[in-house]
Design a protein around this motif. Structure first.
Motif, PDB file in Angstrom:
ATOM      1  N   VAL A  37      -2.609  -5.632 -53.960  1.00 14.30           N
ATOM      2  CA  VAL A  37      -3.350  -5.875 -52.716  1.00 14.30           C
ATOM      3  C   VAL A  37      -2.382  -6.164 -51.573  1.00 14.30           C
ATOM      4  O   VAL A  37      -2.580  -5.726 -50.435  1.00 14.30           O
ATOM      5  N   HIS A  38      -1.302  -6.889 -51.867  1.00 13.95           N
ATOM      6  CA  HIS A  38      -0.289  -7.140 -50.823  1.00 13.95           C
ATOM      7  C   HIS A  38       0.355  -5.827 -50.361  1.00 13.95           C
ATOM      8  O   HIS A  38       0.624  -5.631 -49.174  1.00 13.95           O
ATOM      9  N   ALA A  39       0.604  -4.927 -51.323  1.00 17.16           N
ATOM     10  CA  ALA A  39       1.187  -3.629 -50.945  1.00 17.16           C
ATOM     11  C   ALA A  39       0.225  -2.830 -50.071  1.00 17.16           C
ATOM     12  O   ALA A  39       0.636  -2.164 -49.118  1.00 17.16           O
ATOM     13  N   LEU A  40      -1.080  -2.886 -50.360  1.00 17.76           N
ATOM     14  CA  LEU A  40      -2.059  -2.193 -49.526  1.00 17.76           C
ATOM     15  C   LEU A  40      -2.107  -2.795 -48.116  1.00 17.76           C
ATOM     16  O   LEU A  40      -2.261  -2.062 -47.129  1.00 17.76           O
ATOM     17  N   LEU A  41      -1.967  -4.099 -48.004  1.00 20.28           N
ATOM     18  CA  LEU A  41      -1.951  -4.722 -46.680  1.00 20.28           C
ATOM     19  C   LEU A  41      -0.722  -4.298 -45.878  1.00 20.28           C
ATOM     20  O   LEU A  41      -0.786  -4.109 -44.659  1.00 20.28           O
ATOM     21  N   LEU A  42       0.424  -4.133 -46.574  1.00 19.17           N
ATOM     22  CA  LEU A  42       1.626  -3.640 -45.880  1.00 19.17           C
ATOM     23  C   LEU A  42       1.429  -2.201 -45.412  1.00 19.17           C
ATOM     24  O   LEU A  42       1.840  -1.830 -44.305  1.00 19.17           O
ATOM     25  N   ASP A  43       0.820  -1.346 -46.259  1.00 21.50           N
ATOM     26  CA  ASP A  43       0.529   0.027 -45.832  1.00 21.50           C
ATOM     27  C   ASP A  43      -0.408   0.029 -44.628  1.00 21.50           C
ATOM     28  O   ASP A  43      -0.255   0.841 -43.697  1.00 21.50           O
ATOM     29  N   LEU A  44      -1.410  -0.853 -44.619  1.00 19.15           N
ATOM     30  CA  LEU A  44      -2.343  -0.923 -43.500  1.00 19.15           C
ATOM     31  C   LEU A  44      -1.638  -1.356 -42.216  1.00 19.15           C
ATOM     32  O   LEU A  44      -1.941  -0.870 -41.128  1.00 19.15           O
ATOM     33  N   ALA A  45      -0.674  -2.271 -42.345  1.00 15.34           N
ATOM     34  CA  ALA A  45       0.100  -2.687 -41.170  1.00 15.34           C
ATOM     35  C   ALA A  45       0.936  -1.524 -40.625  1.00 15.34           C
ATOM     36  O   ALA A  45       1.103  -1.384 -39.413  1.00 15.34           O
ATOM     37  N   GLN A  46       1.449  -0.667 -41.524  1.00 17.77           N
ATOM     38  CA  GLN A  46       2.218   0.494 -41.058  1.00 17.77           C
ATOM     39  C   GLN A  46       1.313   1.471 -40.316  1.00 17.77           C
ATOM     40  O   GLN A  46       1.707   2.034 -39.287  1.00 17.77           O
ATOM     41  N   ILE A  47       0.083   1.684 -40.792  1.00 13.90           N
ATOM     42  CA  ILE A  47      -0.859   2.551 -40.084  1.00 13.90           C
ATOM     43  C   ILE A  47      -1.155   1.981 -38.699  1.00 13.90           C
ATOM     44  O   ILE A  47      -1.196   2.697 -37.696  1.00 13.90           O
ATOM     45  N   GLU A  48      -1.349   0.671 -38.617  1.00 11.59           N
ATOM     46  CA  GLU A  48      -1.651   0.032 -37.331  1.00 11.59           C
ATOM     47  C   GLU A  48      -0.484   0.166 -36.367  1.00 11.59           C
ATOM     48  O   GLU A  48      -0.674   0.379 -35.171  1.00 11.59           O
ATOM     49  N   ALA A  49       0.750   0.048 -36.879  1.00 14.46           N
ATOM     50  CA  ALA A  49       1.927   0.180 -36.003  1.00 14.46           C
ATOM     51  C   ALA A  49       2.050   1.607 -35.467  1.00 14.46           C
ATOM     52  O   ALA A  49       2.315   1.818 -34.279  1.00 14.46           O
TER      53      ALA A  49
END
Length: 329
Positions: A37-49
């Motif tokens: 789940v932490h890895a998915l949150l990091l991927d989501l932050a990359q999409i947002e950036a």
């Protein structure tokens, strides 16, 4: 005086205990409980950036709303408020909607569009692998307008790269031990009188016979055929079941109740025709509320080409314009 000696003795007795507590090693931090789940949150932050670099602000704001909804659901999984399979299906639908919105963008920089599409596909692949490792689950139907990015290669988690699905912490770099340097003394040159004799004169060799060089043949050009996209079969809700859903929505009195019921229909995975969506919109007498219900249910329509039925059902032109603006048409 006796009290002073007693206080001094107590202080001296506690001094070794305090010094020993300072010399004890600190406890190691425990590993994270849900690394996936932490890895998915990091991927989501990359999409947002990446989404912040686009020029089309209208599509950027709509995509940002999808990112916020997916992040809230993942954070609820970390706090044990939601189950991963239920949140994973909602997150997968959100990623499909992000990819469709990105494909409709009017950005001029194609590199930004490709980075956003690749990061969305990267998170979608990771989420699909994570749900598969969690156990059997019902797959989310692929929308008709979704197209995976051409030329994108998903990463492979192996070797020194930390795989978040395996748990633990990221490994450090391996320590490469170098062999010790062995000192070798330099040999002095031999004296003059021990010089080896000169080499014999070269023997005459026959020149090689000229051979015709081989004829270079052009290798055949391999043309890879693109995969044929097969549209999944999606059927709308049956007539009898739709009648039951329509009756339930008609019994609701308040605007918030009707909108929450429409949102529950989308989360439950139902698909509708545009005609059925019009009937659900007609359960409300207010045009603004009809627009909100239609905007929520239109992404689940199996016949988006009949969008004119929804606009024709609205009485005022301002409501039609608002529905088109919410759906990006």
């Amino acid at each position: 005086m006796r009290h002073r000696f007693w206080i001094l003795g107590a202080a001296l007795g506690l001094l070794p205990l305090q010094l020993s507590s300072l010399t004890e090693p600190t406890a190691c931090a425990r590993p994270i409980r849900r690394p996936g789940v932490h890895a998915l949150l990091l991927d989501l932050a990359q999409i947002e950036a990446f989404n912040g670099e686009r020029d089309d602000q209208r599509i950027g704001q709509q995509l940002h709303q999808q990112i916020v909804a997916v992040r809230i659901n993942l954070l609820r999984v970390l706090s044990n408020q939601e189950r991963m399979h239920q949140v994973g299906r909602a997150a997968m639908e959100g990623l499909y909607n992000m990819a469709i919105l990105n494909s409709r963008s009017a950005d001029t920089d194609q590199e930004v569009l490709f980075r956003i599409a690749g990061s969305i596909e990267h998170m979608r692949t990771r989420l699909e692998q994570f749900l598969t490792r969690q156990g059997p689950f019902t797959a989310v139907p692929v929308p008709r307008e979704y197209r995976p990015p051409v030329g994108y290669v998903p990463p492979v988690y192996r070797g020194p790269v930390w795989d978040p699905f395996q748990g633990g912490t990221a490994p450090g770099l391996p320590q490469q031990s170098q062999p010790p340097v062995v000192y070798q003394p330099q040999q002095p040159p031999p004296p003059v009188y021990q010089q080896p004799p000169p080499p014999p004169p070269p023997v005459y060799q026959q020149p090689p016979v000229y051979q015709q060089p081989p004829v270079y043949q052009q290798p055949p050009v391999y043309q890879q055929q693109p995969p044929v996209y097969q549209q999944p079969q999606i059927a709308p809700v049956a007539g009898g079941q739709f009648g039951s859903l329509l009756s339930q929505m008609q019994r609701l009195s308040f605007s918030d109740e009707k909108q929450n019921f429409a949102r529950d229909l989308v989360s439950s995975g139902y698909y509708f025709t545009c005609e059925q969506i019009v009937q659900l919109m007609k359960t409300s007498a207010f045009g603004d509320e009809q627009v909100k219900i239609g905007a929520m249910l239109y992404p689940r329509a199996v016949d988006p080409q009949n969008f004119m039925q929804m606009t024709a059902a609205l009485t005022f032109e301002s409501d039609r314009q608002k529905l088109r603006r919410l759906l990006g048409k």
